[in-house]
Each structure stands twice: as structure tokens, then as C-alpha cells.
Design an enzyme around this catalytic site. Structure first.
Site, short mmCIF file in Angstrom:
data_model
loop_
_atom_site.label_atom_id
_atom_site.label_comp_id
_atom_site.label_asym_id
_atom_site.label_seq_id
_atom_site.Cartn_x
_atom_site.Cartn_y
_atom_site.Cartn_z
N GLY A 57 0.82 -1.20 0.00
CA GLY A 57 0.00 0.00 0.00
C GLY A 57 0.86 1.25 0.00
N SER A 58 0.34 2.32 0.57
CA SER A 58 0.96 3.64 0.44
C SER A 58 2.32 3.78 1.10
CB SER A 58 0.01 4.71 0.99
OG SER A 58 -1.13 4.83 0.17
N VAL A 59 2.67 2.87 2.00
CA VAL A 59 4.02 2.89 2.57
C VAL A 59 5.05 2.81 1.44
CG1 VAL A 59 5.68 1.48 3.87
CG2 VAL A 59 3.46 2.02 4.86
N PHE A 60 4.69 2.12 0.37
CA PHE A 60 5.63 1.87 -0.72
C PHE A 60 5.95 3.14 -1.52
CE2 PHE A 60 7.21 -0.14 -4.63
CZ PHE A 60 8.02 -1.14 -4.09
#
Length: 279
Positions: A51-54
Site C-alpha cells: 500500500g501507500s508505505v511503498f
């Protein structure tokens, strides 16, 4: 729950937890399936869509390659159309935003554009340098390798989704190992659990020394990432990670879970994996 704490300058794992857990002195031996599941080191073995951590890795690669700079401007219309497919953002962000604001807002179109700007060959080059799609080689068994599409099969829609953390699977260990390079000056270190081995007299038989694996980004790019990640916590989606008396930087992630009772790959249940990575 999975959590790992790592020294960014050595790759040493300082703490790690998986919940639910059990009393090591009283394992649940009456249920073999439950025991096998609970003894699985999920933080090292399980692969998840990040998800957005990436987005932090897409941003770092794009900065390093000069695809973007801190002053580049982006707009968000609630998503981005790639090869006729409209890929949504989690909301419409009004007006223009620079890279730091795009990271703080966790705006999907920003990172789709960055991934497409890098193109798949360069994007995959950085994925390899960060250590995704392969085992880290940590001194612990049953490690997962994560999952990357074969580059020949990647279309623009897939690349756009990878830019914001979909269509790719990683382990929590891979995430934190790569993330440390974003904040330590640009070096990926070999992760390790073992610090030293002593003999019966207390003499050191073996001692781990920090081992550099790759250098995906420069010190200047790392400094820019530290500053932007601090902004995510001070004025963006990571505001709840603020700790009095400390300067904190990081990135939030919310991963949609695929429904188990359907063969439709687009079907998503109303459950999510929430994550945060920070320093």
C-alpha cells in the site's frame, strides 16, 4: 500485529513481535494447526501488498534519477487514466501540490506519474537495489521473498499501481530493510538477528559486523527523503505518530484486502491492513 525495530546504520533487528502469540513455556500442543500458525514468524515469512508505505521508494528512485524534484508540481482529479483505465486516488486533492505535499497527502496520481516517468526498466532496477522480489538472507529460517511481476508482463497500468504500492507484494522485513536506506544516507544493510556468540567462558567466538548490500540512493536524496518524511508526520497522514520531545518522520499505509470468496481479482472486502513505517 507485526512490528520490527531495526538499527538503520547496521541492519540489526533490535526488537520484533507478532501477535497473537503464546507462552513459550506452554505452547498450544493440543491444536497442531493453531501451533503451526502461531509459530510462523509473519514479520519475516508473510508477504503483503504494502500500500501507500511503498510510495517512499517510488519517490526516492524518482528523486535519484531526476524524474522529479522538490518543486515539481502535480494535480489530482481523484485519479489518473492510464491506457484507458481510470485508477482512483483515495480522495480528490484540490489545486496543485509539490512532491512533499503529495507524499504528506498520500496522493496516488503523484506516484503513478513518478513510476511511469521512471519507466519499468529503471523502476525494476531500483526495486532490485532496495531488495524487493528476493530474500534478504537474514539469519532466520522460513523467510519469504515477496513477489514482483515478470518485467516482460508489466503494462503501464501495472507500473502505475506499483508506484503507489499495489500489484506488488513484500515482507515487513524487506520494507524496513529498504526503508533504513532512505534515512541512513543511502545504504541497504544486511539484516541480522545475531549480534555475537560467546563461549562458555564469555569470550567472543563470533561477532556480526554491519554489511552493506547496496547503495540505491545518494546522501543528498536520503536527506531530502528524511525531510519529506518528517513533513508527513508534522502535517500529513502520519500526524498520530508525533511523539512529544522527538522529531519523527514516516509514512502511513492502508492496504485493501482481496475478498476470499470470489474469483474476481478486483473484488475487495471492507477490511484493510493498516501500517506505519517511521524513524
Amino acid at each position: 500485529v507485526m512490528c520490527i525495530a531495526m538499527d538503520p546504520n547496521t541492519g540489526e533487528i533490535l526488537a520484533q513481535v507478532n501477535l497473537p502469540d503464546y507462552d513459550l513455556n506452554d505452547p498450544p500442543r493440543d491444536d497442531a494447526e493453531k501451533l503451526a500458525d502461531m509459530t510462523r514468524n509473519k514479520a519475516i515469512a508473510d508477504q503483503i501488498d504494502p500500500g501507500s508505505v511503498f510510495k517512499v521508494f517510488t519517490a526516492a528512485a524518482a528523486l535519484e534519477e531526476g524524474v522529479v524534484n522538490e518543486h515539481s508540481s502535480f494535480t489530482c482529479n481523484g485519479g489518473l487514466t492510464v491506457n484507458g483505465k481510470f485508477i482512483k486516488c483515495h480522495k480528490t486533492h484540490e489545486g496543485s501540490q509539490n512532491l512533499e505535499e503529495g507524499l504528506a497527502n498520500s496522493c496516488n496520481p503523484v506516484f503513478m506519474r513518478l513510476a511511469l516517468g521512471l519507466q519499468k526498466e529503471k523502476f525494476y532496477e531500483y526495486m532490485d537495489k532496495f531488495g524487493f522480489g528476493k530474500k534478504t538472507g537474514i539469519d532466520c529460517g522460513a523467510e519469504g521473498a515477496g513477489s514482483l511481476w515478470k518485467i516482460k508482463d508489466v503494462q503501464d497500468q501495472d507500473l502505475a499501481r506499483m508506484g503507489f504500492g499495489q500489484s506488488i507484494s513484500v515482507t515487513p522485513l524487506q520494507e524496513i530493510t529498504a526503508f533504513c536506506s532512505l534515512v541512513n544516507g543511502g545504504t541497504v544493510y544486511q539484516p541480522t538477528l545475531l549480534k555475537r556468540v560467546l563461549d562458555s567462558e564469555g569470550k567472543v567466538v563470533e561477532e556480526h559486523e554491519a554489511e552493506a548490500v547496496s547503495h540505491p540512493i545518494s546522501e543528498s536524496t536520503s536527506a531530502k527523503m528524511r525531510s519529506m518524511l518528517q513533513g508527513v508526520v508534522e502535517k500529513g497522514s502520519g500526524a498520530k505518530a508525533q511523539v512529544s520531545g522527538y522529531t519523527v518522520g514516516g509514512k502511513t499505509g492502508t492496504t485493501q484486502k482481496k475478498a476470499k470468496d470470489t474469483n474476481d481479482p478486483e473484488a475487495i472486502s471492507d477490511k484493510h491492513i493498516a501500517s506505519f513505517i517511521g524513524f
